[in-house]
Structures are given as C-alpha cells and as structure tokens.
Design an enzyme around this catalytic site. Structure first.
Site, mmCIF file in Angstrom:
data_model
loop_
_atom_site.group_PDB
_atom_site.id
_atom_site.type_symbol
_atom_site.label_atom_id
_atom_site.label_comp_id
_atom_site.label_asym_id
_atom_site.label_seq_id
_atom_site.Cartn_x
_atom_site.Cartn_y
_atom_site.Cartn_z
ATOM 1 N N HIS A 138 6.124 -5.309 -10.781
ATOM 2 C CA HIS A 138 4.914 -5.285 -9.864
ATOM 3 C C HIS A 138 4.190 -6.630 -9.953
ATOM 4 O O HIS A 138 4.043 -7.276 -11.057
ATOM 5 C CB HIS A 138 4.204 -4.013 -9.727
ATOM 6 C CG HIS A 138 4.880 -3.076 -9.229
ATOM 7 N ND1 HIS A 138 5.771 -2.057 -9.945
ATOM 8 C CD2 HIS A 138 4.716 -2.357 -7.801
ATOM 9 C CE1 HIS A 138 6.152 -0.981 -9.122
ATOM 10 N NE2 HIS A 138 5.596 -1.288 -8.005
ATOM 11 N N LYS A 142 -1.892 -4.555 -9.729
ATOM 12 C CA LYS A 142 -1.650 -3.017 -9.838
ATOM 13 C C LYS A 142 -2.452 -2.592 -10.903
ATOM 14 O O LYS A 142 -2.465 -2.931 -11.885
ATOM 15 C CB LYS A 142 0.122 -2.878 -10.013
ATOM 16 C CG LYS A 142 0.282 -1.322 -9.870
ATOM 17 C CD LYS A 142 1.755 -1.263 -9.719
ATOM 18 C CE LYS A 142 2.161 0.291 -9.654
ATOM 19 N NZ LYS A 142 1.508 1.033 -8.460
HETATM 20 N N1 LIG Z 1 3.398 5.062 -2.032
HETATM 21 C C1 LIG Z 1 3.904 4.060 -1.542
HETATM 22 O O1 LIG Z 1 4.964 3.727 -1.000
HETATM 23 C C2 LIG Z 1 3.216 2.834 -2.002
HETATM 24 C C3 LIG Z 1 1.865 3.129 -2.940
HETATM 25 N N2 LIG Z 1 1.026 2.068 -3.240
HETATM 26 C C4 LIG Z 1 -0.112 2.455 -3.892
HETATM 27 O O2 LIG Z 1 -1.253 2.414 -2.894
HETATM 28 C C5 LIG Z 1 -2.475 2.153 -3.593
HETATM 29 C C6 LIG Z 1 -3.011 0.674 -2.940
HETATM 30 O O3 LIG Z 1 -2.288 -0.387 -3.084
HETATM 31 P P1 LIG Z 1 -2.637 -1.691 -2.355
HETATM 32 O O4 LIG Z 1 -2.607 -1.607 -1.269
HETATM 33 O O5 LIG Z 1 -1.810 -2.575 -3.249
HETATM 34 O O6 LIG Z 1 -4.080 -1.735 -3.268
HETATM 35 P P2 LIG Z 1 -5.182 -2.677 -2.711
HETATM 36 O O7 LIG Z 1 -6.218 -2.804 -3.732
HETATM 37 O O8 LIG Z 1 -4.713 -4.022 -2.043
HETATM 38 O O9 LIG Z 1 -6.057 -1.909 -1.523
HETATM 39 C C7 LIG Z 1 -6.774 -0.577 -1.767
HETATM 40 C C8 LIG Z 1 -7.962 -0.856 -0.873
HETATM 41 O O10 LIG Z 1 -8.534 0.362 -0.920
HETATM 42 C C9 LIG Z 1 -10.055 -0.006 -0.926
HETATM 43 N N3 LIG Z 1 -11.021 1.115 -1.710
HETATM 44 C C10 LIG Z 1 -10.974 1.303 -2.872
HETATM 45 N N4 LIG Z 1 -11.986 2.421 -2.868
HETATM 46 C C11 LIG Z 1 -11.856 2.899 -1.752
HETATM 47 C C12 LIG Z 1 -12.750 4.049 -1.137
HETATM 48 N N5 LIG Z 1 -13.341 4.915 -1.975
HETATM 49 N N6 LIG Z 1 -12.503 4.261 0.053
HETATM 50 C C13 LIG Z 1 -11.965 3.516 0.810
HETATM 51 N N7 LIG Z 1 -11.207 2.515 0.534
HETATM 52 C C14 LIG Z 1 -11.461 2.169 -0.902
HETATM 53 C C15 LIG Z 1 -10.026 -1.218 -1.822
HETATM 54 O O11 LIG Z 1 -11.397 -1.973 -1.635
HETATM 55 P P3 LIG Z 1 -11.515 -3.039 -3.086
HETATM 56 O O12 LIG Z 1 -10.580 -4.032 -2.798
HETATM 57 O O13 LIG Z 1 -12.993 -3.683 -2.203
HETATM 58 O O14 LIG Z 1 -11.645 -2.081 -4.169
HETATM 59 C C16 LIG Z 1 -8.710 -1.923 -0.964
HETATM 60 O O15 LIG Z 1 -9.335 -2.421 0.107
HETATM 61 C C17 LIG Z 1 -2.146 2.140 -5.030
HETATM 62 O O16 LIG Z 1 -2.299 3.245 -5.708
HETATM 63 C C18 LIG Z 1 -0.629 1.464 -4.938
HETATM 64 O O17 LIG Z 1 0.038 2.004 -6.254
HETATM 65 C C19 LIG Z 1 1.467 0.832 -2.826
HETATM 66 C C20 LIG Z 1 2.334 0.451 -2.235
HETATM 67 C C21 LIG Z 1 3.281 1.380 -1.811
HETATM 68 O O1 LIG Z 2 1.037 -0.731 -6.427
HETATM 69 C C1 LIG Z 2 2.064 -1.085 -5.566
HETATM 70 O O2 LIG Z 2 2.362 -2.109 -5.237
HETATM 71 C C2 LIG Z 2 2.993 0.063 -5.575
HETATM 72 N N1 LIG Z 2 2.995 1.317 -5.939
HETATM 73 C C3 LIG Z 2 3.819 2.418 -5.931
HETATM 74 C C4 LIG Z 2 4.088 2.835 -7.341
HETATM 75 O O3 LIG Z 2 3.300 2.858 -7.935
HETATM 76 O O4 LIG Z 2 5.050 3.350 -7.366
HETATM 77 C C5 LIG Z 2 5.035 2.253 -4.986
HETATM 78 C C6 LIG Z 2 5.508 0.697 -5.050
HETATM 79 O O5 LIG Z 2 6.025 0.575 -6.120
HETATM 80 C C7 LIG Z 2 4.366 -0.336 -4.680
#
Ligand SMILES: NC(=O)C1=CN([C@@H]2O[C@H](COP(=O)(O)OP(=O)(O)OC[C@H]3O[C@@H](n4cnc5c(N)ncnc54)[C@H](OP(=O)(O)O)[C@@H]3O)[C@@H](O)[C@H]2O)C=CC1
Ligand SMILES: O=C(O)C1=N[C@H](C(=O)O)C[C@H](O)C1
Length: 252
Positions: A138, A142
């Site tokens: 990744h 992350k």
């Molecule tokens: N299930 C799936 O298919 C996937 C899951 N994921 C997961 O999704 C999550 C987010 O990933 P990603 O988008 O890359 O992360 P990012 O850090 O890019 O985005 C997270 C966002 O949430 C904000 N945030 C933090 N705390 C809060 C809160 N209390 N309320 C509202 N917003 C908040 C962050 O703000 P700030 O940056 O200011 O902290 C940021 O803008 C991770 O756990 C990742 O592993 C990711 C990709 C695919």
């Molecule tokens: O943090 C990410 O980027 C992702 N998070 C998810 C995970 O922890 O499996 C899904 C995907 O791998 C992207």
C-alpha cells in the site's frame, strides 16, 4: 429540479482519498443524491437535518465506531469501508443494531470486485498447497497494518485449511530479526509493504511440490472501490442488521 425519488446519501471522510472518489460517483449516479458531506471537525447532525438515508464512511479506524453509533442511533443506514474491524468491534455493532431492528450496516474490508474475487480464489486454493503467505502492498499514508483485506484473506485461508485438516505452512526458521517473517494471523503469515506511488495491492503466494500459484490483485485507482460502494448504498436499506463483505450482494 431535485429528483424526489433519489436516495439521499451522505459521505463521512468526504475530503479523504476514497471519500472524494465516492462523492464523485454519487454525484454521477442518477438515482442517488449527495445530501451531506462530513470531514474531520464537522458536526454529524447534518446527516439528520438533511434527511440523509445512507451514509458511506471512509474515515479512520480510531473514529469509525463513534460514527457508527451515531448513525445507528439516528436510524441511518451505513456502508463502511474504514478498516480496523476485529470480532469485538463487529459484536459491538451487532449490539447497537439489536436496538434498531430496521437499520442496516454493511462493513466491507474491500469494495473492489477483483479484490473480493481474489479472496474467494485464495480461500478455494488454500487446502491444496503446503505453503501459503499473504503480501499486501500500500501507499505509505495507510494507518493500519496489516490491511483489512489481508487480515480477512488470512482468516479465510486459515478457516479453509482447518476445515480440510491442513496444518500450518512448513517453516524451519529458528532465528529471526523481529518482524522478518511478518504477522501471524490465525497461523498465516502476512507481510505489509508501504511504498510511495502504490495504491492498494495484494498477493497470495501458495506453493507445493514443484509448483507455485500467485493470486494478485491491484487497485491502481481509488475509483475501483466506487461500484461496490454504490451497490452497497442501493442495497443496504433492504438488508437490516450487519452484513460483512459485499459477497452476499454479489450472490457469491
Ligand atoms: N473497504 C475498502 O474498500 C477500502 C477501505 N479503505 C479504508 O478507508 C479508510 C480511509 O482511507 P483513505 O481515504 O485512504 O484515508 P484518508 O486519510 O485519505 O481519508 C480519511 C478522511 O477522513 C477524515 N476524518 C478523520 N477523522 C474524521 C472524523 N472524525 N469525521 C469525519 N472525517 C474524518 C480525514 O481527515 P484528516 O485528513 O484531516 O484527518 C480524511 O479527510 C482507511 O481505513 C482505509 O484503510 C480505503 C480504501 C478502500
Ligand atoms: O487504506 C487503503 O488504501 C486500503 N484499505 C483497505 C484495506 O485495509 O484492506 C482496502 C484497500 O486495501 C485499500
């Protein structure tokens, strides 16, 4: 003029990497309306005042449980991509849902169709090979390691091997630097790589006498998660209770 039949969708973590992709996808879908967006520091009450029906959460493992408690208590369905869900957290969500029988929550470690299929393929292959290890790769921003997908993949592999009476992968390591052999998830080794430029990738390496099998999935763009998320958004209202993974929505 606003389409009165459109499903009113909210996004939590709307300014984040995946949140932005989901907002774009909701905006582009004729049957969905982006009713409210929330990021760090914003008030969750906007989901209630805007009449949001389903909220998508891509935030952070540290805050997702508080978000879910709020949504369930307010009768709002949730589609959750945020990682960090172990058995204890899933049980807590079930407890909250027991007091709100008409609310649906979908929690999926990965919404990309290829990732879901690769987990299935790994589960099917696991009993035929002496050795199996998982490598997830990744981007370096992350928060969690191993990834939610790798954790789930390893557990599915471990279950399949246990059911078939297959033991742990052979390993003669008797001396090692801490972490060199990765994390142990139910007896399956999981290795986490963090490299700039990557998005989300996973390999399951299987091996037995004279052959190896590699099952690899690559998300090369975060739009890969959107179709699965929108499927969840459209379906979760008719699936009260907790659903883990999008497999049942895909009839898998
Ligand atoms: N299930 C799936 O298919 C996937 C899951 N994921 C997961 O999704 C999550 C987010 O990933 P990603 O988008 O890359 O992360 P990012 O850090 O890019 O985005 C997270 C966002 O949430 C904000 N945030 C933090 N705390 C809060 C809160 N209390 N309320 C509202 N917003 C908040 C962050 O703000 P700030 O940056 O200011 O902290 C940021 O803008 C991770 O756990 C990742 O592993 C990711 C990709 C695919
Ligand atoms: O943090 C990410 O980027 C992702 N998070 C998810 C995970 O922890 O499996 C899904 C995907 O791998 C992207």
């Amino acid at each position: 003029m606003a389409d009165k039949t459109a499903l009113r969708v909210g996004v939590l973590g709307a300014k984040g990497k995946v949140g932005q992709a989901i907002c774009d996808a909701v905006d582009a879908a004729a049957d969905l309306e982006l009713a409210a967006t929330v990021d760090k520091g914003d008030d969750l009450d906007v989901f209630v005042t805007s009449g949001t029906q389903v909220v998508v959460d891509f935030t952070h493992p540290d805050v997702v449980m508080g978000n879910l408690q709020f949504l369930i208590e307010n009768g709002i369905h949730a589609v959750v991509g945020t990682t960090g869900f172990d058995d204890a957290r899933l049980e807590q969500v079930r407890e909250w849902l027991a007091a709100k029988l008409d609310v649906g929550v979908l929690i999926a470690p990965n919404f990309a169709i290829g990732a879901v299929l690769s987990m299935r393929f790994a589960q099917a292959a696991a009993r035929f090979f002496d050795s199996v290890e998982v490598i997830e790769l990744h981007h370096p921003n992350k928060a969690d390691a191993p990834s939610g997908t790798a954790y789930r993949t390893a557990r599915l592999i471990a279950e399949a091997r246990a059911a078939a009476g297959v033991g742990r992968s052979p390993d003669a390591t008797s001396t090692e630097l801490d972490g060199a052999r990765g994390a142990d998830v139910d007896g399956v080794r999981v290795h986490s790589v963090r490299v700039a430029g990557l998005v989300a990738h996973q390999e399951v390496l299987l091996g037995t006498q004279g052959e190896t099998l590699t099952i690899r999935h690559d998300s090369i763009d975060r739009s890969s998660f959107a179709p699965g998320v929108l499927l969840g958004v459209r379906e979760i209202g008719s699936r009260p209770g907790l659903t883990v993974g999008i497999d049942p929505l895909l009839d898998l």
